[in-house]
Design a protein around this motif. Structure first.
Motif, PDB file in Angstrom:
ATOM      1  N   ILE A  91      47.315  38.114  74.508  1.00 42.87           N
ATOM      2  CA  ILE A  91      48.045  37.154  74.206  1.00 42.87           C
ATOM      3  C   ILE A  91      49.027  37.214  75.131  1.00 42.87           C
ATOM      4  CG2 ILE A  91      49.814  36.293  72.498  1.00 42.87           C
ATOM      5  CD1 ILE A  91      48.245  37.832  70.516  1.00 42.87           C
ATOM      6  N   ASP A  92      49.428  36.019  75.771  1.00 40.76           N
ATOM      7  CA  ASP A  92      50.690  35.652  76.385  1.00 40.76           C
ATOM      8  C   ASP A  92      51.826  34.861  75.729  1.00 40.76           C
ATOM      9  OD1 ASP A  92      49.949  32.991  76.849  1.00 40.76           O
ATOM     10  OD2 ASP A  92      48.996  33.655  78.767  1.00 40.76           O
ATOM     11  N   LEU A  93      52.769  34.499  76.561  1.00 42.08           N
ATOM     12  CA  LEU A  93      53.868  33.819  75.695  1.00 42.08           C
ATOM     13  C   LEU A  93      53.362  32.280  75.645  1.00 42.08           C
ATOM     14  CD1 LEU A  93      57.157  35.117  77.888  1.00 42.08           C
ATOM     15  CD2 LEU A  93      56.195  35.865  75.797  1.00 42.08           C
ATOM     16  N   LYS A  94      52.205  31.995  76.119  1.00 41.85           N
ATOM     17  CA  LYS A  94      51.914  30.366  75.993  1.00 41.85           C
ATOM     18  C   LYS A  94      50.571  30.466  75.021  1.00 41.85           C
ATOM     19  CE  LYS A  94      54.137  28.918  80.067  1.00 41.85           C
ATOM     20  NZ  LYS A  94      54.167  28.231  81.425  1.00 41.85           N
ATOM     21  N   THR A  95      49.966  31.426  74.988  1.00 42.87           N
ATOM     22  CA  THR A  95      48.667  31.462  74.109  1.00 42.87           C
ATOM     23  C   THR A  95      48.874  30.839  72.752  1.00 42.87           C
ATOM     24  OG1 THR A  95      47.959  33.445  75.359  1.00 42.87           O
ATOM     25  CG2 THR A  95      46.836  32.963  73.316  1.00 42.87           C
ATOM     26  N   SER A  96      47.899  29.880  72.441  1.00 41.19           N
ATOM     27  CA  SER A  96      47.837  29.310  71.079  1.00 41.19           C
ATOM     28  C   SER A  96      47.039  30.193  70.399  1.00 41.19           C
ATOM     29  CB  SER A  96      46.987  27.906  71.327  1.00 41.19           C
ATOM     30  OG  SER A  96      46.618  27.388  69.960  1.00 41.19           O
TER      31      SER A  96
END
Length: 424
Positions: free
Chosen positions: A258-263
């Motif tokens: 997971i990153d800061l933009k992962t849905s």
């Protein structure tokens, strides 16, 4: 208030616990001159000795000399101030110092390349590699005769000469039993002056756990978790996008997936009966998932919910001093140790404690137990036990298990970590 708290039994036991696990390491590294600074906690009044005021029989002598002369000697908890050497006895902390602050010490230690590691969990029939450390800070050559004995029938004897001011680290290997269980290695030694030394080491032999018919979906862009699943024989089907349709009831979100933009549609639509989220970095837990976190790199966690299916039948020993080094965090803080380190936490610039090394780490990045929401901590750890490396969220759509245990990417294979992963 401070002095009274220092004499509380629990406070002294915490000091003893710390001292017994760190002083041998200091000595093993060659640090022989240390000022404890806690001498008031080393002694206590002897309950078998009469604590009375003693009149100074020489109070009238030499009155013309400079200085003061006491009329009476009063009982004192510190040995150096007590009027009689028979009026005090060592506390548990004092007994530990009497053992580990001698000119010569000998003890069981970790592997040769990192003698301070304390890994203790091994697979059935595995070969154990550890060391014996002998420190000679006396002025004469020491000749140690020692015997190692494993209570499953293994034994080894050796004679080691240690020159003055030197340290000997002697490796030993043994094959562990094929039966799971708790075993003890005992070290007993004498030197040429007939001094005796003794230490023990507890080994937990774990069964080799097969994954059975586990089949899961795996979202793992970095492919780190997939390699671990392949090694453990866990059957999975990789999903490559956040919009992929489910194939199984369980979804595993791999380490650092997971990153800061992962849905994250899986956390909302209830397509999976169970979602397992493995280790994620601090910024993701804090800024994407909304948790308060701490970077501790703890080596002990404690079971909070013993009847949970993941933990049933396990004890705290399963979650202490895992093998190898964790890799989720760098082993050292980036700044030189010149002042209290700072970092940004929950939007504020705060000081934080120092940490050094990832050897034996059970969990590196910890989730602070949420004060609201349907969360259940399965494990406790950290300061005041206010953090949980294994946290379950439950609602009508299913359960989400947040695991910050250092299971993936460790430098060595840990049987306990593999067992916990398969149970999860």
């Amino acid at each position: 208030m401070y002095l009274r708290s220092m004499r509380q039994p629990n406070y002294i036991e915490v000091q003893r616990y710390f001292m017994e696990r760190n002083w041998p390491a200091f000595r093993g590294w060659g640090l022989s001159a240390i000022l404890p600074w806690d001498q008031s906690s080393l002694w206590q009044p002897d309950p078998q000795s009469e604590q009375k005021v003693i009149v100074n029989p020489k109070r009238w002598e030499g009155l013309e000399r400079p200085g003061i002369v006491p009329d009476r000697f009063y009982p004192n908890e510190q040995w150096i101030y007590h009027p009689s050497s028979h009026g005090v006895i060592p506390t548990s902390l004092g007994k530990a110092f009497l053992r580990w602050n001698q000119p010569r010490i000998a003890f069981l230690a970790g592997k040769e390349e990192h003698f301070t590691e304390k890994s203790h969990q091994f697979a059935c029939g595995e070969v154990l590699r550890k060391t014996v450390v002998m420190v000679n800070d006396s002025r004469s050559t020491a000749l140690f005769h020692y015997r190692l004995n494993g209570d499953w029938g293994w034994e080894q004897k050796r004679e080691v000469k240690v020159q003055p001011g030197r340290i000997a680290r002697v490796s030993y290997t043994c094959r562990l039993p094929n039966d799971p269980g708790k075993y003890t290695i005992t070290f007993e030694a004498t030197d040429e002056q007939a001094r005796k030394y003794r230490d023990t080491f507890t080994v937990h032999v774990r069964p080799r756990l097969a994954p059975g018919k586990i089949e899961v979906d795996l979202y793992d862009p970095a492919n780190t978790t997939a390699k671990l699943f392949d090694r453990l024989g866990i059957v999975y089907r990789k999903i490559t996008t956040t919009s992929s349709q489910p194939h199984h009831d369980i979804l595993v979100i791999g380490r650092e997936a997971i990153d800061l933009k992962t849905s994250l549609p899986w956390l909302k639509n209830g397509n999976y009966r169970r979602v397992l989220i493995l280790e994620q970095r601090s910024e993701v837990l804090q800024n994407r998932l909304g948790f308060r976190i701490q970077e501790y790199a703890v080596r002990h966690a404690f079971i909070r919910t013993p009847d949970h299916p993941v933990l049933k039948g396990l004890d705290d020993a399963w979650f202490s001093h895992w093998r190898g080094s964790a890799t989720l965090l760098p082993p050292y803080l980036p700044d030189a140790e010149t002042d209290n380190p700072h970092w940004f936490w929950c939007g504020f610039r705060n000081t934080r404690v120092w940490r050094a090394g990832n050897v034996g780490t059970v969990a590196s990045v910890l989730i602070e137990k949420p004060s609201t929401g349907n969360f259940m901590p399965l494990l406790d750890c950290g300061f005041d036990l206010q953090y949980s490396p294994l946290l379950e969220y439950d609602d009508s759509a299913g359960t989400i298990l947040f695991s910050q245990l250092d299971i993936t990417g460790s430098s060595a294979s840990e049987p306990a970590a593999a067992t916990v992963l398969i149970r999860m």
